[in-house]
Design an enzyme around this catalytic site. Structure first.
Site, PDB file in Angstrom:
ATOM      1  N   ASP A 173     -16.942   0.150  -9.527  1.00 40.04           N
ATOM      2  CA  ASP A 173     -15.496  -0.066  -9.486  1.00 40.04           C
ATOM      3  C   ASP A 173     -14.780   0.938  -8.590  1.00 40.04           C
ATOM      4  OD1 ASP A 173     -13.263  -1.612 -10.383  1.00 40.04           O
ATOM      5  OD2 ASP A 173     -12.681   0.008 -11.727  1.00 40.04           O
TER       6      ASP A 173
ATOM      7  N   SER B 232      -7.677  -3.811 -11.369  1.00 40.64           N
ATOM      8  CA  SER B 232      -8.790  -4.750 -11.546  1.00 40.64           C
ATOM      9  C   SER B 232      -8.451  -5.780 -12.622  1.00 40.64           C
ATOM     10  CB  SER B 232     -10.062  -3.996 -11.939  1.00 40.64           C
ATOM     11  OG  SER B 232     -10.395  -3.026 -10.972  1.00 40.64           O
TER      12      SER B 232
ATOM     13  N   GLN C 272     -15.208  -9.069  -7.451  1.00 37.79           N
ATOM     14  CA  GLN C 272     -14.098  -8.573  -8.263  1.00 37.79           C
ATOM     15  C   GLN C 272     -12.797  -9.168  -7.752  1.00 37.79           C
ATOM     16  OE1 GLN C 272     -11.998  -4.480  -8.252  1.00 37.79           O
ATOM     17  NE2 GLN C 272     -13.481  -4.282  -9.914  1.00 37.79           N
TER      18      GLN C 272
END
Length: 425
Positions: free
Chosen positions: A335, A357, A407
């Site tokens: 991430d 996110s 993502q």
């Protein structure tokens, strides 16, 4: 009976799944086999607790002299256990074999193996663990419930770092499956921003356990609310078809690239940079990340640029030799900087942006070593409606594709700070 079969059995016992895999190997050498015929008392009410019994085969009945009602009697079968008490205590019930029964017994003097200081390593002291291993250590509260923390030295970004939620949730899930099954895919959803001053409770649902695959669903909670959810699938290693069409991008080797610490030192002394920028960098408190990063191409421009980035990363320090831990570390690192790449084409001097996110998916293709260099190749194919999509590929130093990722993130212009209301008088 072979030790491998014993280890496989022990790793199926829910109470033991939270232990490091090295503990399973130790316990397999210390347990004693005991056999009973139908009708035999395995333990009697009032007997001293001599050890922890694991049922390998057969069925037993739990009964108490104070309650002989058949409707309240309990049956135990394979993978169940009894005798989990303190040394010197006595059994409060009778355990009677209903068929031919085989048990493993771990003597009381070895029960310390059930309470290691780390869920990843039973042999080393925590002082020797890397920071990211400390971040991914969870406190087992019950068989399916774990508690995680945001450490003072962990990245926060004004809230719980998304990678921490992914890594800790995957750690919780991994500690409810047998050690021969490793995660091969996960899908996560970020629901509410986490509070980095409050512990995080991870509750695992055992969705399915099969011979080759297992599925787990995890909810992360703070203050009674679900802030994050993850579903992960685990697979027992097997030999199968093998091909790879994509190639690792042609990038410099990590050893030839500067670290983030070196880049910071350069920015403090580079005369080509404005003094205001150098002063601001010097004033900012610098805390090294638990993940070492080396950028293959440098882009500190405030202007629009292509939506892609390549960088090498690895865990700082040596990780414990646990395959599940290494996958959790890669999930944690995945991430970092990922969502920001979708903002590259929209950069403009003076424009402030935010990203958050929304969801995150990973597929693990091959074994990973998170304390060896891994290349992270990121691209953003599209952004629309306040959302940016990023895709990523991770390669080991040999060029083998080990992980594929996607993502979606919320990307917006930053809202101007609200001005306090002017007094009317």
């Amino acid at each position: 009976m072979g030790s491998q079969k014993v280890i496989e059995f022990l790793s199926q016992v829910p109470l033991l799944q939270r232990l490091p895999s090295s503990s399973h190997r130790k316990i397999s050498k210390l347990v004693e086999f005991k056999h009973y015929e139908s009708g035999d008392y395995i333990v009697k009410e009032g007997d001293s607790v001599e050890g922890l019994y694991f049922i390998w085969d057969g069925q037993v009945e739990v009964s108490s002299s104070s309650n002989m009602d058949e409707r309240n009697q309990i049956l135990l079968t394979k993978y169940d256990y009894f005798g989990y008490g303190s040394t010197g205590s006595t059994h409060q019930v009778n355990i009677v074999a209903l068929s031919r029964v085989t048990c493993f017994v771990l003597a009381n003097k070895y029960k310390c193996l059930l309470e290691p200081k780390s869920i990843w390593n039973a042999d080393e002291t925590p002082e020797n663990f890397s920071l990211v291993e400390h971040i991914l250590h969870l406190e087992p509260l019950e068989v399916n419930i774990f508690r995680g923390f945001t450490l003072p030295d962990a990245p926060k970004f004004r809230q719980v770092f998304g990678g921490q939620l992914i890594g800790q949730a995957l750690a919780a899930a991994s500690k409810t499956v047998d050690c021969f099954k490793l995660v091969h895919s996960l899908h996560a959803t970020f629901i509410i921003a986490g509070d980095d001053t409050v512990p995080i409770l991870y509750q695992v649902e055992r969705v399915r356990d099969g011979n080759s695959f297992a599925t787990r669903r995890v909810e992360a909670k703070q203050k009674g609310s679900v802030i994050f959810s993850l579903i992960a699938s685990f697979q027992k290693e097997e030999i199968g078809f093998d091909h790879q069409v994509v190639s690792m991008p042609p990038v410099p080797s990590p050893d030839s690239l500067a670290s983030m610490e070196e880049l910071r030192e350069r920015s403090l002394t580079d005369p080509r940079l404005p003094p205001q920028y150098r002063n601001r960098v010097a004033r900012e408190m610098f805390v090294p990340w638990p993940i070492e990063i080396r950028f293959c191409e440098l882009n500190f421009s405030q202007d629009a640029s292509k939506p892609s980035l390549n960088y090498w990363f690895r865990a700082r320090g040596k990780l414990s030799d646990d395959a599940a831990l290494h996958r959790c570390v890669v999930a944690y690192a995945s991430d970092l900087i990922f969502a920001n790449i979708s903002l590259n084409p929209h950069k403009k001097r003076g424009l402030k942006t935010t990203s958050l996110s929304l969801d995150h998916s990973m597929w693990f293709h091959r074994p990973v070593k998170a304390d060896d260099w891994i290349l992270y190749a990121i691209e953003s194919p599209t952004a629309f409606g306040g959302r940016g999509l990023c895709t990523g590929r991770m390669y080991n130093i040999k060029g083998e594709l080990i992980v594929t990722l996607t993502q979606e993130a919320l990307i917006r212009k930053a809202r101007p700070p609200q001005q306090p209301p002017k007094p009317r008088l």
